[in-house]
Write a protein that holds these residues in place. Sequence first.
Motif, PDB file in Angstrom:
ATOM      1  N   LYS A  66      -7.787   7.905   3.122  1.00 43.97           N
ATOM      2  CA  LYS A  66      -8.224   8.733   4.927  1.00 43.97           C
ATOM      3  C   LYS A  66      -7.759   7.587   6.056  1.00 43.97           C
ATOM      4  O   LYS A  66      -7.840   7.529   6.956  1.00 43.97           O
ATOM      5  N   ASP A  67      -7.865   6.055   5.178  1.00 44.57           N
ATOM      6  CA  ASP A  67      -7.484   4.509   6.708  1.00 44.57           C
ATOM      7  C   ASP A  67      -5.613   4.510   6.226  1.00 44.57           C
ATOM      8  O   ASP A  67      -5.096   5.530   6.315  1.00 44.57           O
ATOM      9  N   ASP A  68      -5.249   3.178   6.701  1.00 44.30           N
ATOM     10  CA  ASP A  68      -4.281   2.703   6.962  1.00 44.30           C
ATOM     11  C   ASP A  68      -3.683   2.282   4.890  1.00 44.30           C
ATOM     12  O   ASP A  68      -4.448   1.380   4.782  1.00 44.30           O
ATOM     13  N   ARG A  69      -2.380   3.174   4.951  1.00 43.89           N
ATOM     14  CA  ARG A  69      -1.967   3.216   3.890  1.00 43.89           C
ATOM     15  C   ARG A  69      -1.242   1.931   3.354  1.00 43.89           C
ATOM     16  O   ARG A  69      -1.667   1.591   2.401  1.00 43.89           O
ATOM     17  N   PRO A 124      -5.930  19.297  -2.547  1.00 46.04           N
ATOM     18  CA  PRO A 124      -4.389  19.697  -3.175  1.00 46.04           C
ATOM     19  C   PRO A 124      -3.139  19.290  -3.014  1.00 46.04           C
ATOM     20  O   PRO A 124      -3.391  18.148  -1.768  1.00 46.04           O
ATOM     21  N   GLY A 125      -2.729  18.988  -3.972  1.00 51.01           N
ATOM     22  CA  GLY A 125      -1.247  17.794  -3.522  1.00 51.01           C
ATOM     23  C   GLY A 125      -1.667  16.443  -3.783  1.00 51.01           C
ATOM     24  O   GLY A 125      -1.282  15.483  -4.155  1.00 51.01           O
ATOM     25  N   ALA A 154       2.047   8.793  -5.777  1.00 48.63           N
ATOM     26  CA  ALA A 154       2.756   7.657  -4.308  1.00 48.63           C
ATOM     27  C   ALA A 154       2.027   7.061  -3.940  1.00 48.63           C
ATOM     28  O   ALA A 154       2.779   5.485  -4.173  1.00 48.63           O
ATOM     29  N   LEU A 155       0.851   6.542  -4.983  1.00 50.35           N
ATOM     30  CA  LEU A 155      -0.300   5.530  -4.227  1.00 50.35           C
ATOM     31  C   LEU A 155       0.910   4.659  -5.380  1.00 50.35           C
ATOM     32  O   LEU A 155       0.505   3.336  -5.134  1.00 50.35           O
ATOM     33  N   SER A 212       1.400   2.429 -12.041  1.00 47.95           N
ATOM     34  CA  SER A 212       1.291   4.112 -12.993  1.00 47.95           C
ATOM     35  C   SER A 212       0.253   4.834 -12.640  1.00 47.95           C
ATOM     36  O   SER A 212      -1.316   3.968 -13.053  1.00 47.95           O
ATOM     37  N   VAL A 213      -0.080   5.731 -13.070  1.00 46.90           N
ATOM     38  CA  VAL A 213      -1.351   6.637 -12.877  1.00 46.90           C
ATOM     39  C   VAL A 213      -1.465   6.748 -14.567  1.00 46.90           C
ATOM     40  O   VAL A 213      -0.722   7.334 -15.335  1.00 46.90           O
ATOM     41  N   ALA A 214      -3.447   6.372 -14.741  1.00 43.93           N
ATOM     42  CA  ALA A 214      -3.069   6.362 -16.333  1.00 43.93           C
ATOM     43  C   ALA A 214      -3.992   7.004 -16.791  1.00 43.93           C
ATOM     44  O   ALA A 214      -4.365   7.991 -17.802  1.00 43.93           O
ATOM     45  N   ALA A 215      -5.214   7.533 -15.242  1.00 41.22           N
ATOM     46  CA  ALA A 215      -6.288   8.443 -16.351  1.00 41.22           C
ATOM     47  C   ALA A 215      -6.464   8.977 -14.750  1.00 41.22           C
ATOM     48  O   ALA A 215      -6.815   8.135 -13.464  1.00 41.22           O
TER      49      ALA A 215
END
Length: 258
Positions: free
Chosen positions: A13-16, A40-41, A48-49, A56-59
């Motif tokens: 919700k903050d500064d990405r 959603p999404g 993307a983060l 990479s997303v692992a879990a």
Amino acid sequence: MLRVATYNVRGLKDDRKALVRVIRALRPDVLCLQEAPRLPGWRRERRALARAAGLSVAAGGRVGGTAVLTAPAVRLLHGRGHRLRWFPGLEWRSIALAVVEKTVEKTVEKTVEKDRERYAVCSAHLDLQAGARLRHAAQIVALLERAAGEFGAAPVLAGDLNEIPGAPVWRLLGGRYTDCFTAVRGPAPRIGADGDEDRAGATFPARDPRVRIDAIFAGPGLTVVSYGGAAVPAEDLPAASDHRPVVAQIARTPSGQA
């Protein structure tokens, strides 16, 4: 040796841009997230983060908002989200658990050898209600140690405990694992409000940290080499999230020193 970080990112919700700078400054091999996107999404948002931070997303699943991200330096052996026991009237909590392998170089009798080290890393976000926190903590320990045993890995638990040191969950976890902050703490705190003994290691709120509720615990057979925060401009920390992250460098304890 593994660099593990934990960070409550408040649903992005903050500064990405500030958030990505903080994550990159942590240089994690494994990053445990709490309050990862759940709307959603959520898969796209997490990917993307991770991509922006070089990870990479692992879990991790949608429920509970916990996730584990990994760097290219480690190999993912197993990753999943696990829903915890539900208590009526409370948020449904979960953990994200990743088993990773990292190749490290060791010098043995002047010869450099490569060794593969395995770690089972769990991201947790405990409840605001004390009874649920404690019951979930016991459940998490069992799940983490089962995965560690299955893969021959060392357990590491990281997350937002929603509780201050000395309270029941900290006593439960401290009886089994090493609190990385206390393992390496020097004469001056490196996180939170420097120079204020009562606020040493504080992680929340990010703008003016007063309490230490975010932590990393290392399991048996591990040595804590270092522990600290992100080396970024001071304004990035409150801009990125309402929590401050912490990172620990953890190594396998050499045989004979455990």
